[in-house]
Write a protein that holds these residues in place. Structure first.
Motif, PDB file in Angstrom:
ATOM      1  N   SER A 104     -12.141  -1.919  -6.404  1.00  9.60           N
ATOM      2  CA  SER A 104     -11.793  -2.030  -5.111  1.00  9.60           C
ATOM      3  C   SER A 104     -11.035  -0.958  -4.552  1.00  9.60           C
ATOM      4  N   ILE A 105     -10.276  -0.268  -5.667  1.00  6.26           N
ATOM      5  CA  ILE A 105      -9.057   0.523  -5.315  1.00  6.26           C
ATOM      6  C   ILE A 105      -9.891   1.791  -4.641  1.00  6.26           C
ATOM      7  N   ALA A 106     -11.203   1.827  -4.888  1.00  8.89           N
ATOM      8  CA  ALA A 106     -11.987   2.955  -4.224  1.00  8.89           C
ATOM      9  C   ALA A 106     -11.962   2.852  -2.411  1.00  8.89           C
ATOM     10  N   ALA A 119      -0.787  -6.892  -9.353  1.00  6.52           N
ATOM     11  CA  ALA A 119      -1.807  -7.171 -10.150  1.00  6.52           C
ATOM     12  C   ALA A 119      -1.252  -7.670 -11.615  1.00  6.52           C
ATOM     13  N   ASN A 120      -1.909  -7.178 -12.770  1.00  6.11           N
ATOM     14  CA  ASN A 120      -1.138  -7.894 -13.978  1.00  6.11           C
ATOM     15  C   ASN A 120       0.080  -7.241 -14.412  1.00  6.11           C
ATOM     16  N   GLY A 121       0.733  -8.009 -15.404  1.00  7.50           N
ATOM     17  CA  GLY A 121       2.033  -7.406 -16.075  1.00  7.50           C
ATOM     18  C   GLY A 121       3.016  -6.797 -15.108  1.00  7.50           C
ATOM     19  N   MET A 122       3.443  -5.677 -15.481  1.00 10.38           N
ATOM     20  CA  MET A 122       4.164  -4.884 -14.883  1.00 10.38           C
ATOM     21  C   MET A 122       3.960  -4.753 -13.451  1.00 10.38           C
ATOM     22  N   MET A 123       2.846  -4.844 -13.071  1.00 14.82           N
ATOM     23  CA  MET A 123       2.482  -4.355 -11.678  1.00 14.82           C
ATOM     24  C   MET A 123       2.712  -5.325 -10.690  1.00 14.82           C
ATOM     25  N   GLY A 124       3.921  -5.536 -10.298  1.00 13.87           N
ATOM     26  CA  GLY A 124       4.239  -6.623  -9.510  1.00 13.87           C
ATOM     27  C   GLY A 124       3.891  -6.318  -8.123  1.00 13.87           C
ATOM     28  N   PRO A 125       3.897  -7.270  -7.475  1.00 18.22           N
ATOM     29  CA  PRO A 125       4.192  -7.132  -5.864  1.00 18.22           C
ATOM     30  C   PRO A 125       4.918  -6.296  -5.136  1.00 18.22           C
ATOM     31  N   GLN A 126       4.458  -5.289  -4.601  1.00 17.69           N
ATOM     32  CA  GLN A 126       5.166  -4.051  -4.164  1.00 17.69           C
ATOM     33  C   GLN A 126       6.173  -4.284  -2.897  1.00 17.69           C
ATOM     34  N   TYR A 127       5.829  -5.584  -2.338  1.00 18.32           N
ATOM     35  CA  TYR A 127       6.400  -5.656  -0.926  1.00 18.32           C
ATOM     36  C   TYR A 127       8.149  -6.081  -1.400  1.00 18.32           C
ATOM     37  N   ASN A 129       9.734  -3.565  -2.817  1.00 17.46           N
ATOM     38  CA  ASN A 129      10.522  -2.527  -2.652  1.00 17.46           C
ATOM     39  C   ASN A 129       9.955  -1.628  -1.305  1.00 17.46           C
ATOM     40  N   PHE A 130       8.607  -1.995  -0.713  1.00 12.84           N
ATOM     41  CA  PHE A 130       8.379  -1.105   0.536  1.00 12.84           C
ATOM     42  C   PHE A 130       7.711  -2.039   1.448  1.00 12.84           C
ATOM     43  N   ASN A 131       7.696  -1.357   2.616  1.00 13.68           N
ATOM     44  CA  ASN A 131       7.240  -2.108   3.748  1.00 13.68           C
ATOM     45  C   ASN A 131       5.800  -1.620   3.849  1.00 13.68           C
ATOM     46  N   LYS A 137       1.565   5.029   3.300  1.00  9.87           N
ATOM     47  CA  LYS A 137       1.953   6.286   2.951  1.00  9.87           C
ATOM     48  C   LYS A 137       1.659   6.848   1.628  1.00  9.87           C
ATOM     49  N   ILE A 138       2.203   5.729   0.783  1.00 12.17           N
ATOM     50  CA  ILE A 138       2.116   6.249  -0.606  1.00 12.17           C
ATOM     51  C   ILE A 138       0.610   6.280  -0.906  1.00 12.17           C
ATOM     52  N   MET A 139      -0.224   5.538  -0.503  1.00 17.16           N
ATOM     53  CA  MET A 139      -1.659   5.600  -0.892  1.00 17.16           C
ATOM     54  C   MET A 139      -2.232   6.875  -0.230  1.00 17.16           C
TER      55      MET A 139
HETATM   56  C1  HEC Z   1       7.118  -1.394 -13.556  1.00 14.45           C
HETATM   57  C2  HEC Z   1       5.961  -0.563 -13.621  1.00 14.45           C
HETATM   58  C3  HEC Z   1       5.118  -0.309 -12.553  1.00 14.45           C
HETATM   59  C4  HEC Z   1       5.712   0.134 -11.390  1.00 14.45           C
HETATM   60  C5  HEC Z   1       6.975   0.327 -10.788  1.00 14.45           C
HETATM   61  C6  HEC Z   1       4.293   0.418 -10.605  1.00 14.45           C
HETATM   62  N1  HEC Z   1       3.281  -0.222 -11.261  1.00 14.45           N
HETATM   63 FE1  HEC Z   1       1.207   0.101 -10.645  1.00 14.45          FE
HETATM   64  N2  HEC Z   1       0.735  -0.661 -12.517  1.00 14.45           N
HETATM   65  C7  HEC Z   1       1.533  -0.892 -13.542  1.00 14.45           C
HETATM   66  C8  HEC Z   1       0.688  -1.415 -14.508  1.00 14.45           C
HETATM   67  C9  HEC Z   1       1.030  -1.831 -16.143  1.00 14.45           C
HETATM   68  C10 HEC Z   1      -0.420  -1.487 -13.926  1.00 14.45           C
HETATM   69  C11 HEC Z   1      -1.815  -2.070 -14.812  1.00 14.45           C
HETATM   70  C12 HEC Z   1      -2.057  -3.461 -14.371  1.00 14.45           C
HETATM   71  C13 HEC Z   1      -3.416  -4.117 -14.498  1.00 14.45           C
HETATM   72  O1  HEC Z   1      -4.074  -3.734 -14.970  1.00 14.45           O
HETATM   73  O2  HEC Z   1      -3.451  -5.207 -13.707  1.00 14.45           O
HETATM   74  C14 HEC Z   1      -0.546  -1.055 -12.679  1.00 14.45           C
HETATM   75  C15 HEC Z   1      -1.784  -1.075 -11.922  1.00 14.45           C
HETATM   76  C16 HEC Z   1      -1.633  -0.159 -10.774  1.00 14.45           C
HETATM   77  C17 HEC Z   1      -2.780   0.182  -9.886  1.00 14.45           C
HETATM   78  C18 HEC Z   1      -4.429  -0.377 -10.158  1.00 14.45           C
HETATM   79  C19 HEC Z   1      -5.057   0.834 -11.014  1.00 14.45           C
HETATM   80  C20 HEC Z   1      -6.200   0.583 -11.251  1.00 14.45           C
HETATM   81  O3  HEC Z   1      -6.787   1.487 -12.173  1.00 14.45           O
HETATM   82  O4  HEC Z   1      -7.099  -0.168 -10.847  1.00 14.45           O
HETATM   83  C21 HEC Z   1      -2.526   0.729  -9.006  1.00 14.45           C
HETATM   84  C22 HEC Z   1      -3.343   1.265  -7.922  1.00 14.45           C
HETATM   85  C23 HEC Z   1      -1.134   1.092  -8.951  1.00 14.45           C
HETATM   86  N3  HEC Z   1      -0.691   0.210 -10.071  1.00 14.45           N
HETATM   87  C24 HEC Z   1      -0.362   1.493  -7.967  1.00 14.45           C
HETATM   88  C25 HEC Z   1       1.104   1.608  -7.999  1.00 14.45           C
HETATM   89  C26 HEC Z   1       1.798   2.210  -7.024  1.00 14.45           C
HETATM   90  C27 HEC Z   1       1.220   2.973  -5.667  1.00 14.45           C
HETATM   91  C28 HEC Z   1       3.150   1.781  -7.325  1.00 14.45           C
HETATM   92  C29 HEC Z   1       4.514   2.121  -6.371  1.00 14.45           C
HETATM   93  C30 HEC Z   1       4.213   1.717  -4.883  1.00 14.45           C
HETATM   94  C31 HEC Z   1       3.270   1.134  -8.468  1.00 14.45           C
HETATM   95  N4  HEC Z   1       1.922   0.989  -8.737  1.00 14.45           N
HETATM   96  C32 HEC Z   1       4.533   0.527  -9.359  1.00 14.45           C
HETATM   97  C33 HEC Z   1       2.806  -0.582 -13.601  1.00 14.45           C
HETATM   98  C34 HEC Z   1       3.507  -0.323 -12.387  1.00 14.45           C
END
Ligand code: HEC
Length: 158
Positions: A104-106, A119-127, A129-131, A137-139
C-alpha cells in the motif's frame, strides 16, 4: 415523501456535508485495519495541504520543491537513524526502491497510514514525533528520491 420534503432533506444533507469536518478518505492502521485515531495528531499539522490530502489521499507536496527540502531535513532528524541517510535501509528497510513490505506504500494514503499508525516492531507510530503536515513533507522527499520502476509508482497515477 412529497417532492418539497425530498428537496429540503437533500439540501440539508449537502449543507451538512459542506460544513462538517468529516474527511473524504478513511485512514486505517496498516496491520490492524482499524480506523486511525487522529486525535493523537500533534498540533499544527492541520494545514491546507493536509486538508487537501484528506480529500483523495494524494500528497500535494509531491511536486513542491520547498516542501521536499523541508521533508529531507525532517527525515534526517526522525527517520535516517533507522532507514539510512539515503533511505537505503539500515535497521528498517530501504524506502527509495519499489520493494515494499506493505504494498500500500505505493499510494500516498498507504504511505501515510504506515507513518501515522506505525507497523511492526521498531516502526512505531510517528505521530509521537511529527505532525501530519510534516509527515506529508517527509513522504514527498522519499518520493523525490525514488529509484524503482515508474510503473509501480501508483501515487503518480490519476
Ligand atoms: C526506531 C527505528 C525506526 C524509525 C525511527 C523509523 N522507522 Fe520506519 N521502519 C522501521 C522498521 C524496523 C520497519 C519494518 C517494520 C515492519 O515491517 O512492519 C519500518 C518500516 C517502515 C516503512 C514500511 C516499509 C515497507 O517496505 O513497507 C516505512 C514506509 C517507514 N518505515 C518509514 C519511516 C519514516 C518515513 C520514518 C520517519 C518519520 C520512520 N520510518 C522511522 C524502523 C524505524
Amino acid at each position: 415523501m412529497k417532492f418539497k420534503q425530498i428537496l429540503t432533506s437533500a439540501l440539508l444533507v449537502s449543507a451538512l456535508a459542506g460544513t462538517s469536518a468529516h474527511a473524504d478518505i478513511t485512514l486505517r492502521h496498516a496491520l490492524l485495519g482499524t480506523e486511525l485515531d487522529m486525535s493523537f495528531a500533534k498540533k499544527g499539522g492541520d494545514t491546507p495541504a493536509f486538508k487537501e490530502f484528506m480529500k483523495e489521499g494524494r500528497n500535494p507536496y509531491n511536486t513542491d520543491k520547498a516542501a521536499i527540502e523541508q521533508g529531507e531535513s525532517l527525515y534526517m532528524t526522525g527517520c535516517s537513524g533507522c532507514h539510512g541517510h539515503e533511505a537505503e535501509g539500515k535497521l528498517g528497510p530501504g524506502l527509495a526502491d519499489d520493494y515494499w513490505t506493505y504494498p500500500s506504500i505505493a499510494t500516498d494514503q498507504g504511505f501515510f497510514e504506515v507513518l501515522f499508525g506505525g507497523a511492526n516492531g521498531m516502526m512505531g507510530p510517528q505521530y509521537v514525533n511529527f505532525n501530519t503536515d510534516e509527515m506529508l513533507k517527509i513522504m514527498a522527499w522519499i518520493r523525490s528520491i525514488y529509484t524503482g520502476n515508474p510503473k509501480k509508482a501508483k501515487w503518480l497515477k490519476k
